[in-house]
Design a protein around this motif. Structure first.
Motif: not given
Lengths: 274, 428, 317
Positions: A207, A223-224, C140, C252
């Motif tokens: 990330y 993820t981004i 995340v 994260d």
């Protein structure tokens, strides 16, 4: 009888923790299938009713998650591809050759395992900025092309091959690179697979580094994309957010469930032997 | 054999990795492609709306193609813009939060737009924007960017919960004192737990909301030039004392929250009253199962608010023809029609007076007058505070606000600390 | 020594490391071998070791958005940090995070590994998957999910914790409970991985040891304390080191769940570096913090290699 009770207690304990671990993901799935207005109930409704599959469509409508998926695949396979080359070559000479400075050089490789991207992201960002490589898929891969961890693992595996085998091979005219390619690598396949899986999983989930080096949606990874999507929704629409989260986690989880044995084996032996 | 396929696949991956993100082979020679970085600060399919608007512009202007790039919230968008600017590769057009103007100027990132503005709409363009919105567009006498997605904080109240508490659902609090009294009646506790908060002053951008309170107390925090700060004024301390009173002493409001967590809280009826941007009105309308109202934020010495949101800017380090094309886009996006359209789709306040005469907007507002509250509050609104290195100033202020409402420091100490630290930042 | 990259072994003058062959090519001792290392070393040099030098260099400058040209200020940045309470708060947060996650995660991992190692039949694979799958999820994603679960009003956690008599905690919105919330979530995410490491190690312990102990009447706890625990010491050490390094890398979760708040109570080192470098555009300060971080890591590396490294290195022979 005592044995039986023991076993039952064990099952209960393990089962309990398993349940606790799995429950959040079930809740994730459940929320992703609800309507926006059905989320704010004071008691948790586990079974969504009415079911709303539309959240997934809307997620795709709002952000190009398909592109994100493709980018992620490209990045992780790119990283692994180059890693396999650098790691194999390096592990080969560390394992089967004597040369000056081998110890010190190997130490450099080992030390790298303990210097994560989280410590070097700022200078690396500046480096890439200076060579105008920001916002590319390559940028997301570069810092990971060398792997001290992979070199270490593979060196261990290569060392297992007996000296006699190599001597015999040399006599047969199959020395050096040929020996590496035709003998060492096939024999070290389990280790290579293990390393491959670990690399894929860990870089799929990257990330911080992609966050810093990417600007535009066309190179964004899953993820981004998820992180951005959260901001897009200002954290307000939970059903959409959970649907996006399901989509981001599903591919890897699905592969994991199918190949679980391999994955688990790989991760189990990622530590030191004994 | 399988090994070979593996190798081939991976080689392909590495090759693809090198492919530039926007590989435009041979674009038609006259086409100007502009990148447009924009943030989305409120819930809703706004990225889609921007996409639709730029598509329309592109169709109407064949020589120009604007490529919109959604860049996250205000903070990440600023970060991306800054990164790109510093890399010498800036986006042609971008929107960032209005307080960042001094920082953009310090980076020499944007061009002044006076010349363009003078010629636009035969000179009538600039005056049509609401004065409060114009304030953050000017610095040292020049116009640097154009208001686009603009808002003010407003006050939301849950009419049903008012009824339940025995309050008149059509009468929101007008003053701080009333707010406190009503909040006390609306806070429901079960033992030690709060089941329902009286009022929530949203965190995340609580620095923005705090400025509003200071305005309601008749004062200011940073002068328009960004050179003087006034955090330790009596009025600012009083405003913070009021917050501490609500959130720490009387405990009628949660001391911490995030910008995104409070609208769902309101919808879930966990809070009876809410301070938040007018931008969430559409989300609330679509999600709430109860009747709620929108009003001016309660006054103390006066009604007060300050504006918020983002403006459209043109990068400096791009060739003149691109700047001209970028201006075309900005002028188009900020026409009366489009300002009205954007306002309806997003819930932001339409930035121009004449937008409110556009028939579609009029119709829309006739159906729900709550959207007019923010616009009406503009008469009491001032520009948002701005200064160089505003990100750091924000963090300093937020930190002290957070500590004060937790009772860790007194309001006086907190504001003194902010004053001191911000002065140091501005001098640096 | 047969040089596998050439058909003819050129004559090598004994003492020289570098020489010219009769055919006019330069060769040096070892020759092709270093070429094998070149790709790795190149990337290591550029992306691991050069950054260390570069950030140390940059930390000596004032370089931020208001000072676009670097200004040499020596150790001024370090001095500023020394006097900056937020810096110490950040370090404290990292420490609390480590203290909160490491022992608990290790204990949980070991406990479950021992249990899962029993003869549980077919259920065993199910348990393993159930306990390990969080590793397959990006942090995340897990963080997003847990923001939802930790929602004070309608989140799962408070709902079920209520049944256990826990008071309703505001979790991510409470300055005292935000970091614990992140800790809880991180434990959930990470323990499965460590459990697998322990499981692998457990399988290396010969069953005879346990049988012998049972015959002598040792109970389960005794067997654990006398056999399992000591024999797992190297693994525990490995897990411990990995856990410490991981605890420094927390980013994260903080980025998604709290952005360092409330009131910087969850601001951790990596996030603080990110804030300074990419929010405040204070590259000089970011570099200073990076250098400090790297120094901490290097100290850790030195300690590990001193006491463990030799064993690791030679054992791998």
């Amino acid at each position: 009888m005592r044995r039986r009770l023991h076993l039952l207690a064990t099952h209960l304990a393990v089962g309990f923790f398993s349940l606790i671990t799995v429950t959040p993901y079930l809740w994730l799935l459940s929320t992703s299938l609800k309507f926006k207005t059905e989320v704010f109930t004071p008691t948790p409704q586990w079974l969504p009713w009415p079911i709303n599959f539309g959240n997934y469509a809307e997620v795709f409508d709002r952000a190009p998650f398909g592109t994100f998926l493709v980018n992620t695949v490209i990045v992780v396979t790119g990283i692994l591809a180059v890693q396999l080359v650098t790691v194999t070559l390096a592990a080969y000479v560390f394992a089967r050759r004597q040369f000056r400075g081998a110890n010190i050089l190997f130490l450099l490789f080992l030390a790298q395992m303990m210097i994560p991207i989280h410590a070097t992201f700022l200078p690396n960002f500046l480096t890439l900025r200076n060579v105008d490589l920001l916002n590319t898929r390559v940028a997301m891969m570069l810092p990971f092309f060398a792997s001290g961890y992979g070199t270490f693992l593979l060196r261990q595996a290569f060392k297992q091959v007996p000296r006699e085998l190599e001597d015999a091979a040399i006599i047969d005219g199959c020395g050096g690179l040929r020996f590496l390619w035709h003998v060492l690598i096939p024999l070290a396949r389990p280790t290579l697979v293990a390393f491959g899986l670990i690399s894929l999983v860990s870089h799929w989930n990257d990330y911080l580094w992609p966050l810093i080096v990417t600007d535009t949606p066309d190179v964004r990874t899953l993820t981004i994309g998820l992180g951005m999507f959260v901001q897009q929704e200002s954290g307000a629409d939970w059903t959409l957010l959970m649907a996006a989260t399901v989509f981001v986690t599903a591919p890897l989880l699905a592969i994991f469930l199918v190949f679980q044995r391999k994955f688990i084996e790989s991760f189990m032996f990622s530590g030191l032997k004994g | 054999m399988r090994q070979r396929w593996g190798v081939l696949l991976m080689a392909l991956a590495v090759f693809l990795a090198g492919a530039p993100p926007d590989a435009q082979a041979q674009a038609p020679s006259k086409l100007i492609r502009l990148t447009f970085y924009y943030p989305v600060g409120v819930a809703g399919p706004l990225a889609k709306v921007i996409g639709e608007m730029t598509d329309k512009f592109n169709k109407e202007n064949p020589g120009v193609e604007v490529v919109p790039v959604y860049s996250g919230d205000y903070d990440p968008t600023l970060q991306k813009v800054q990164t790109a600017v510093m890399a010498g590769n800036p986006p042609d057009i971008f929107i960032v939060e209005i307080s960042e103007l001094p920082t953009l100027l310090a980076m020499n990132a944007i061009i002044p737009l006076d010349d363009y503005v003078k010629k636009a709409e035969r000179g009538k363009y600039w005056e049509d924007f609401f004065p409060a919105f114009r304030e953050n567009s000017l610095l040292r006498g020049r116009i640097w960017w154009i208001p686009f997605q603009r808002s003010t904080p407003v006050f939301y109240w849950n009419k049903e919960l008012f009824k339940k508490a025995g309050l008149d659902p059509e009468k929101p609090p007008q003053t701080w004192a009333e707010l406190k009294e009503m909040a006390k009646r609306l806070t429901i506790r079960e033992g030690n737990e709060v089941k329902q908060w009286g009022v929530t002053i949203s965190g995340g951008w609580n620095d923005w909301l705090f400025e509003a309170f200071v305005r309601q107390n008749g004062s200011w925090l940073i002068n328009p030039d960004g050179t003087k700060v006034n955090f330790d004024s009596k009025e600012a301390v009083e405003a913070l004392e009021f917050w501490v009173d609500l959130m720490h002493k009387e405990k009628v409001g949660p001391p911490h929250s995030t910008w995104g967590s409070t609208p769902p809280d309101f919808v879930a009826q966990r809070t009876a009253m809410l301070y938040h941007s007018t931008g969430i009105l559409t989300f609330l309308r679509n999600s709430a199962k109860f009747d709620f109202g929108v009003a001016f934020m309660p006054k103390n010495k006066t009604f007060g608010a300050e504006v918020g949101g983002g403006n459209l800017a043109i990068s400096r380090k791009i060739p003149k023809d691109r700047q001209d094309a970028a201006w075309k886009f900005i002028e188009w996006m900020t026409s009366s029609e489009n300002a009205a359209q954007w306002s309806m789709a997003s819930g932001y306040v339409a930035t121009r007076v004449s937008a409110y005469n556009v028939p579609t907007l009029k119709e829309f507002l006739a159906k729900d007058a709550r959207y007019l509250v923010a616009r009406d509050q503009l008469q009491y609104a001032s520009g948002k505070m701005m200064a160089p290195n505003f990100q750091k100033i924000r963090e300093i202020l937020k930190r002290q606000l957070d500590d004060a409402v937790d009772g860790k420091v007194t309001p006086k100490e907190a504001m003194a600390t902010v004053q001191k630290q911000v002065e140091a930042v501005i001098k640096r | 020594m047969p040089d596998s990259t050439a058909v003819v072994t050129p004559e090598r003058p004994s003492a020289q490391a570098l020489w010219l062959t009769p055919t006019g090519r330069f060769r040096f001792r070892g020759g092709g071998i270093y070429l094998y290392l070149l790709p790795s070393l190149a990337f290591l040099a550029i992306f691991t070791y050069y950054p260390i030098a570069f950030s140390t260099y940059l930390s000596l400058f004032r370089w931020n958005v208001l000072n676009p040209d670097k200004v040499f200020v020596g150790l001024a940045n370090y001095l500023t940090l020394w006097h900056e309470p937020l810096f110490w708060l950040v370090l404290r947060n990292n420490l609390f995070y480590a203290l909160g996650t490491i022992p608990t995660t290790m204990a949980l991992a070991l406990f479950l590994a021992v249990l899962v190692n029993q003869k549980l039949g077919a259920a065993r694979s199910i348990y393993r998957v159930a306990l390990f799958y969080p590793t397959m999820i990006p942090m995340v994603a897990a963080a997003m999910l847990w923001v939802w679960i930790f929602n004070p009003g309608i989140g799962l956690f408070n709902y079920y914790a209520g049944f256990l008599g826990m008071p309703r905690i505001e979790w991510l919105y409470d300055r005292h409970w935000a970091l614990p919330a992140i800790i809880i979530m991180s434990i959930w995410k990470n323990f499965g991985y460590f459990m697998l490491i322990y499981l692998a190690a457990l399988q290396g312990i010969p069953a005879e040891l346990y049988e012998a102990a049972s015959l002598e009447g040792a109970g389960a706890w005794s067997r654990f304390r006398e056999i399992t625990f000591p024999l797992l010491a190297p693994t525990s050490l490995f897990v411990f080191v990995v856990a410490i390094i991981s605890s420094f890398q927390v980013f994260d979760q903080v980025f998604v769940m709290t952005q360092g708040g409330p009131a910087d109570q969850t601001n951790v080192l990596v996030f603080y570096i990110y804030q300074n470098a990419f929010r405040f555009w204070d590259i000089g300060m970011g570099a200073t913090l990076t250098t400090i971080f790297i120094c901490l890591l290097l100290v850790l590396i030195a300690v590990v290699f001193r006491y463990v490294g030799r064993r690791v290195y030679y054992e791998a022979e």
